[in-house]
Structures are given as structure tokens and as C-alpha cells.
Design an enzyme around this catalytic site. Structure first.
Site, PDB file in Angstrom:
ATOM      1  N   LYS A  12     -34.548 -17.906  35.029  1.00  0.00           N
ATOM      2  CA  LYS A  12     -33.920 -18.285  33.747  1.00  0.00           C
ATOM      3  C   LYS A  12     -32.412 -18.159  33.870  1.00  0.00           C
ATOM      4  O   LYS A  12     -31.886 -17.450  34.746  1.00  0.00           O
ATOM      5  CB  LYS A  12     -34.408 -17.385  32.609  1.00  0.00           C
ATOM      6  N   GLY A  97     -31.289  -9.278  41.612  1.00  0.00           N
ATOM      7  CA  GLY A  97     -30.148  -8.636  40.957  1.00  0.00           C
ATOM      8  C   GLY A  97     -29.077  -9.639  40.580  1.00  0.00           C
ATOM      9  O   GLY A  97     -27.911  -9.298  40.497  1.00  0.00           O
ATOM     10  N   GLY A 102     -35.814 -12.868  38.163  1.00  0.00           N
ATOM     11  CA  GLY A 102     -36.918 -13.116  39.107  1.00  0.00           C
ATOM     12  C   GLY A 102     -38.029 -12.073  39.033  1.00  0.00           C
ATOM     13  O   GLY A 102     -39.215 -12.437  38.972  1.00  0.00           O
ATOM     14  N   GLY A 103     -37.666 -10.801  39.028  1.00  0.00           N
ATOM     15  CA  GLY A 103     -38.691  -9.745  38.988  1.00  0.00           C
ATOM     16  C   GLY A 103     -39.496  -9.822  37.697  1.00  0.00           C
ATOM     17  O   GLY A 103     -40.735  -9.691  37.710  1.00  0.00           O
ATOM     18  N   ASP A 137     -36.957  -8.782  29.566  1.00  0.00           N
ATOM     19  CA  ASP A 137     -36.957 -10.198  29.957  1.00  0.00           C
ATOM     20  C   ASP A 137     -38.361 -10.759  30.209  1.00  0.00           C
ATOM     21  O   ASP A 137     -38.503 -11.962  30.435  1.00  0.00           O
ATOM     22  CB  ASP A 137     -36.150 -10.384  31.256  1.00  0.00           C
TER      23      ASP A 137
HETATM   24  C1  LIG Z   1     -29.501  -8.819  30.711  1.00  0.00           C
HETATM   25  C2  LIG Z   1     -30.803  -9.513  30.459  1.00  0.00           C
HETATM   26  O1  LIG Z   1     -31.357 -10.005  31.673  1.00  0.00           O
HETATM   27  C3  LIG Z   1     -30.586 -10.713  29.558  1.00  0.00           C
HETATM   28  O2  LIG Z   1     -31.674 -11.558  29.503  1.00  0.00           O
HETATM   29  C4  LIG Z   1     -31.821  -8.558  29.825  1.00  0.00           C
HETATM   30  O3  LIG Z   1     -31.303  -8.060  28.606  1.00  0.00           O
HETATM   31  C5  LIG Z   1     -32.247  -7.439  30.751  1.00  0.00           C
HETATM   32  O4  LIG Z   1     -33.625  -7.416  30.741  1.00  0.00           O
HETATM   33  P1  LIG Z   1     -34.472  -6.527  31.801  1.00  0.00           P
HETATM   34  O5  LIG Z   1     -33.832  -6.570  33.138  1.00  0.00           O
HETATM   35  O6  LIG Z   1     -35.899  -6.977  31.662  1.00  0.00           O
HETATM   36  O7  LIG Z   1     -34.240  -5.104  31.173  1.00  0.00           O
HETATM   37  P2  LIG Z   1     -35.154  -3.798  31.198  1.00  0.00           P
HETATM   38  O8  LIG Z   1     -35.826  -3.684  32.537  1.00  0.00           O
HETATM   39  O9  LIG Z   1     -36.017  -3.768  29.967  1.00  0.00           O
HETATM   40  O10 LIG Z   1     -34.014  -2.686  31.061  1.00  0.00           O
HETATM   41  C6  LIG Z   1     -33.068  -2.461  32.085  1.00  0.00           C
HETATM   42  C7  LIG Z   1     -31.922  -1.672  31.514  1.00  0.00           C
HETATM   43  O11 LIG Z   1     -31.153  -2.455  30.593  1.00  0.00           O
HETATM   44  C8  LIG Z   1     -31.030  -1.814  29.332  1.00  0.00           C
HETATM   45  N1  LIG Z   1     -31.248  -2.818  28.272  1.00  0.00           N
HETATM   46  C9  LIG Z   1     -32.057  -3.887  28.482  1.00  0.00           C
HETATM   47  C10 LIG Z   1     -32.251  -4.839  27.489  1.00  0.00           C
HETATM   48  C11 LIG Z   1     -31.590  -4.627  26.230  1.00  0.00           C
HETATM   49  N2  LIG Z   1     -31.758  -5.503  25.221  1.00  0.00           N
HETATM   50  N3  LIG Z   1     -30.803  -3.551  26.041  1.00  0.00           N
HETATM   51  C12 LIG Z   1     -30.618  -2.639  27.036  1.00  0.00           C
HETATM   52  O12 LIG Z   1     -29.875  -1.674  26.847  1.00  0.00           O
HETATM   53  C13 LIG Z   1     -32.114  -0.762  29.281  1.00  0.00           C
HETATM   54  O13 LIG Z   1     -31.652   0.376  28.607  1.00  0.00           O
HETATM   55  C14 LIG Z   1     -32.368  -0.438  30.731  1.00  0.00           C
HETATM   56  O14 LIG Z   1     -31.544   0.602  31.158  1.00  0.00           O
HETATM   57  N1  LIG Z   2     -41.140  -8.727  42.067  1.00  0.00           N
HETATM   58  C1  LIG Z   2     -39.872  -8.323  42.179  1.00  0.00           C
HETATM   59  N2  LIG Z   2     -38.928  -9.165  42.607  1.00  0.00           N
HETATM   60  C2  LIG Z   2     -37.638  -8.774  42.684  1.00  0.00           C
HETATM   61  N3  LIG Z   2     -37.204  -7.551  42.397  1.00  0.00           N
HETATM   62  C3  LIG Z   2     -38.104  -6.660  41.954  1.00  0.00           C
HETATM   63  C4  LIG Z   2     -39.463  -7.009  41.825  1.00  0.00           C
HETATM   64  N4  LIG Z   2     -40.112  -5.930  41.356  1.00  0.00           N
HETATM   65  C5  LIG Z   2     -39.188  -4.969  41.213  1.00  0.00           C
HETATM   66  N5  LIG Z   2     -37.978  -5.380  41.573  1.00  0.00           N
HETATM   67  C6  LIG Z   2     -36.722  -4.608  41.509  1.00  0.00           C
HETATM   68  O1  LIG Z   2     -35.908  -5.139  40.441  1.00  0.00           O
HETATM   69  C7  LIG Z   2     -34.528  -5.288  40.846  1.00  0.00           C
HETATM   70  C8  LIG Z   2     -33.883  -6.444  40.067  1.00  0.00           C
HETATM   71  O2  LIG Z   2     -34.515  -7.631  40.414  1.00  0.00           O
HETATM   72  P1  LIG Z   2     -34.366  -9.019  39.619  1.00  0.00           P
HETATM   73  O3  LIG Z   2     -34.255 -10.102  40.628  1.00  0.00           O
HETATM   74  O4  LIG Z   2     -35.456  -9.175  38.626  1.00  0.00           O
HETATM   75  O5  LIG Z   2     -32.975  -8.823  38.870  1.00  0.00           O
HETATM   76  P2  LIG Z   2     -32.219  -9.735  37.887  1.00  0.00           P
HETATM   77  O6  LIG Z   2     -32.361 -11.173  38.270  1.00  0.00           O
HETATM   78  O7  LIG Z   2     -30.832  -9.187  37.729  1.00  0.00           O
HETATM   79  O8  LIG Z   2     -33.033  -9.526  36.553  1.00  0.00           O
HETATM   80  P3  LIG Z   2     -32.566  -9.524  35.041  1.00  0.00           P
HETATM   81  O9  LIG Z   2     -31.934 -10.840  34.761  1.00  0.00           O
HETATM   82  O10 LIG Z   2     -33.921  -9.357  34.366  1.00  0.00           O
HETATM   83  O11 LIG Z   2     -31.657  -8.337  34.872  1.00  0.00           O
HETATM   84  C9  LIG Z   2     -34.601  -5.492  42.352  1.00  0.00           C
HETATM   85  O12 LIG Z   2     -33.443  -5.042  42.998  1.00  0.00           O
HETATM   86  C10 LIG Z   2     -35.844  -4.705  42.769  1.00  0.00           C
HETATM   87  O13 LIG Z   2     -35.490  -3.371  43.112  1.00  0.00           O
END
Ligand SMILES: C[C@](O)(CO)[C@H](O)COP(=O)(O)OP(=O)(O)OC[C@H]1O[C@@H](n2ccc(N)nc2=O)[C@H](O)[C@@H]1O
Ligand SMILES: Nc1ncnc2c1ncn2[C@@H]1O[C@H](COP(=O)(O)OP(=O)(O)OP(=O)(O)O)[C@@H](O)[C@H]1O
Length: 286
Positions: A12, A97, A102-103, A137
Site C-alpha cells: 500500500k 521497513g 508488506g508484513g 495496518d
Molecule cells: C504508519 C502506518 O503504516 C500508516 O499506515 C501505520 O500507522 C503503522 O501501522 P503498523 O505498522 O501496522 O503499526 P503497529 O504494528 O500496530 O504499531 C507499530 C508502532 O506504531 C505505533 N502506532 C501505530 C499506529 C497508530 N495509529 N499509532 C501508533 O502510535 C504503535 O504504538 C507501535 O509502537
Molecule cells: N512477513 C513479514 N514480512 C516482512 N517483515 C516482517 C514480517 N513479519 C514480521 N516482520 C518484521 O516487521 C518489520 C517491518 O516490516 P514491514 O515491511 O511490514 O514494514 P513497513 O513496510 O514499514 O510496514 P508499515 O507500513 O506497516 O509500517 C520487519 O523489519 C520485520 O522485522
């Protein structure tokens, strides 16, 4: 025994991301427009003869019990009170990240895929509720539609946008979502808006100024992109994106930016209103 199921887990973009407040539990209230993309990891589910999960991943560092795929498997098993007999292979294509989710998408496709393969008949709200416990997410990927989101990102209103092409630049730095959300300099007071798809163009990402200050490589990528259009951060980064009128311009700009930023990875990807995961599941049912 059911057949093998192979399905995508798409990325996304956050077309804009406004942080409108912070809740007592530390989570943030936000408004965002989630854009589904035609760019995915791939999951293959194969039924086995023994109860339990065999999990394999193209990236061995991700073959752990706390991978979101394994966590989604355990959650759905608890929900249906069965230890589903299955082998799951995750082929990673999406950068990690990067703010592309993706995760979270892998987790959502695991919930959707197991529900379909084993005829569990869990409804959409139940799958979204399970997904929410894995991450903010996850619900949008379970819903599988480009959507306006509020709350912590889990209150969804599907919206149809033009299915435009986007340049995505990954500057090859890893940004921690938790660190960014808890940063003292993050601004959290953008006024709440009514639902306005135009914010895809006119909105902003509240993480952008902070992320540009903290990560010089991301700032450099923004500087480069300003010669081609208006770049914006997705999620908490590290990726930034620019919307393009068509595939040909997207490919041209992609090559040009890649030449100028050799340490980054640059992609051209099409936006979709319906998630490729849901397209795949409905094609299988037809
Ligand atoms: C930045 C975005 O990717 C935008 O779509 C999301 O808000 C993040 O979603 P996500 O990675 O699925 O987040 P979570 O795994 O639920 O939380 C990761 C970290 O982000 C913080 N977090 C997340 C979502 C939110 N609305 N407020 C937060 O403060 C949480 O406290 C946590 O420390
Ligand atoms: N299936 C998975 N694929 C990728 N990372 C994963 C998975 N499961 C757990 N993780 C952990 O989640 C961390 C973040 O991965 P991801 O690719 O979802 O980040 P992101 O794209 O920044 O996500 P978001 O937009 O939700 O913040 C990785 O560094 C890894 O340690």
C-alpha cells in the site's frame, strides 16, 4: 484434502497521512488514504497430513515464530479451535521497513488464505478484528480496497481513485515505525477533516519533516525527486512516491531517478482500487 492455494499479499501507499491526536494508550489517531498497489509478496498454502504449521520464507532471517504469517496462523487456529495442518511458503518481493505495509499484508493474506483453503467461513468483520490485533495496518489489507481510514487506521471507508502509476523510491534505510510515532518532535495536531479524496493530492504526511531531518538519504531522495514532481512519504518511510499520468512517463522517470540515486531502489507500480489478493480470491471462486 483441499488443494494448494497461491495468492498475493500486496503493498500500500499512504497517499496522505495526518496525525490528529494521541490516545491514552500511546496509539495515534490519524486520517489517511490507503492506496492498494499492484505489487506483492506471494504466499503458497499447502495442506499437510499433520496438525500444525510448517513455515518457509525466501528470506531465512524471516523464518521465525514471530513472523506476522506465523502469528496470523496461530490467531486463526485459536479462533476456530483447530490446529490447521498446513505448510506456508512466503516469497518476499516487497522492501521491508519501507512504509509499504508488506508484513501487515502478509498477515492479512494468511488470514484470508487459510479461511478460504479450509472453508472456515469466518466473516469479513471477524477477520478484520483478528487482523487489528496484529497491527494497525492489517485491517485494510483484509478489507482489500483502496480506502479512507480513521481511528488508528482501522476505521475504513472504501474509495475509488484513478488507478494511476506511481514512482516509489526506497532509499535503502530502515525506519522504525514505533520510534517515529513516539518521537518528541512529531506534530500530532493536524485538524480533523471530512472525507475528501482530494487530500490524495493536497494533503501531507506529518512524518515527512521529521524523517527528512533524521535521515539524510531520505532527504536527498526528496531533493532529487523535486525535479520530476511532488514526492511524498508513505507511512513512516523510508519510501517516498510520486504519482505519474501513465506507464510510459513512470518508466522514463524511474530510469532517470535510478541513474541519479544508485544506492536507492526505484520502482514504477500501478495503483489499484481492489487488492490483488481479493482479485485472486474472487477469480478462484468464479
Ligand atoms: C504508519 C502506518 O503504516 C500508516 O499506515 C501505520 O500507522 C503503522 O501501522 P503498523 O505498522 O501496522 O503499526 P503497529 O504494528 O500496530 O504499531 C507499530 C508502532 O506504531 C505505533 N502506532 C501505530 C499506529 C497508530 N495509529 N499509532 C501508533 O502510535 C504503535 O504504538 C507501535 O509502537
Ligand atoms: N512477513 C513479514 N514480512 C516482512 N517483515 C516482517 C514480517 N513479519 C514480521 N516482520 C518484521 O516487521 C518489520 C517491518 O516490516 P514491514 O515491511 O511490514 O514494514 P513497513 O513496510 O514499514 O510496514 P508499515 O507500513 O506497516 O509500517 C520487519 O523489519 C520485520 O522485522
Amino acid at each position: 484434502m483441499p488443494n494448494t492455494l497461491t495468492m498475493p499479499a500486496p503493498a500500500k501507499l499512504n497517499r496522505f497521512l495526518h496525525i490528529t491526536g494521541r490516545r491514552p494508550d500511546g496509539y495515534h489517531e490519524l486520517q489517511t488514504l490507503f492506496q492498494m498497489l499492484d505489487w506483492s509478496d506471494q504466499l503458497t498454502f499447502t495442506p499437510t497430513s499433520q496438525p500444525g504449521l510448517l513455515f518457509h520464507c525466501s528470506d531465512p532471517a524471516l523464518e521465525t515464530d514471530d513472523n506476522l504469517v506465523a502469528r496470523a496462523y496461530r490467531l486463526i487456529c485459536e479462533q476456530v479451535d483447530q490446529e490447521l495442518p498446513v505448510s506456508i511458503h512466503l516469497q518476499k518481493f516487497l522492501p521491508m521497513g519501507g512504509g509499504l505495509g508488506g508484513g501487515s499484508s502478509d498477515a492479512a493474506s494468511t488470514l484470508l488464505g487459510l479461511n478460504q483453503l479450509f472453508n472456515l467461513n469466518l466473516d469479513q468483520p471477524t477477520l478484520e478484528r483478528l487482523g487489528r490485533t496484529l497491527g494497525a495496518d492489517v485491517p485494510v489489507f483484509v478489507r482489500g480496497q483502496t480506502a479512507w481510514a480513521e481511528g488508528i487506521g482501522d476505521k475504513l471507508t472504501p474509495i475509488a481513485l484513478d488507478e494511476l502509476w506511481h514512482i516509489i523510491v526506497h532509499p535503502n534505510v530502515h525506519v522504525s515505525t514505533a520510534t517515529l510515532f513516539s518521537h518528541p518532535e512529531l506534530t500530532r495536531d493536524t485538524p480533523v477533516s471530512t472525507i475528501q479524496p482530494e487530500l490524495a493530492i493536497h494533503g501531507h504526511n506529518d512524518f515527512e519533516p521529521l524523517v527528512r531531518r533524521l535521515y539524510p538519504q531520505i532527504d536527498q531522495a526528496f531533493e532529487c525527486c523535486q525535479d520530476y514532481g511532488n514526492a511524498r512519504l508513505t507511512g513512516t518511510g523510508a519510501c517516498l512516491f510520486m504519482t505519474m499520468p501513465d506507464q510510459a512517463s513512470a518508466e522514463n522517470v524511474r530510469h532517470s531517478i535510478q541513474d541519479r540515486l544508485p544506492d536507492a531502489n526505484v520502482y514504477a507500480v500501478r495503483g489499484r482500487n481492489l487488492s490483488p489478493a481479493h482479485q485472486h480470491l474472487s477469480a478462484g471462486r468464479a
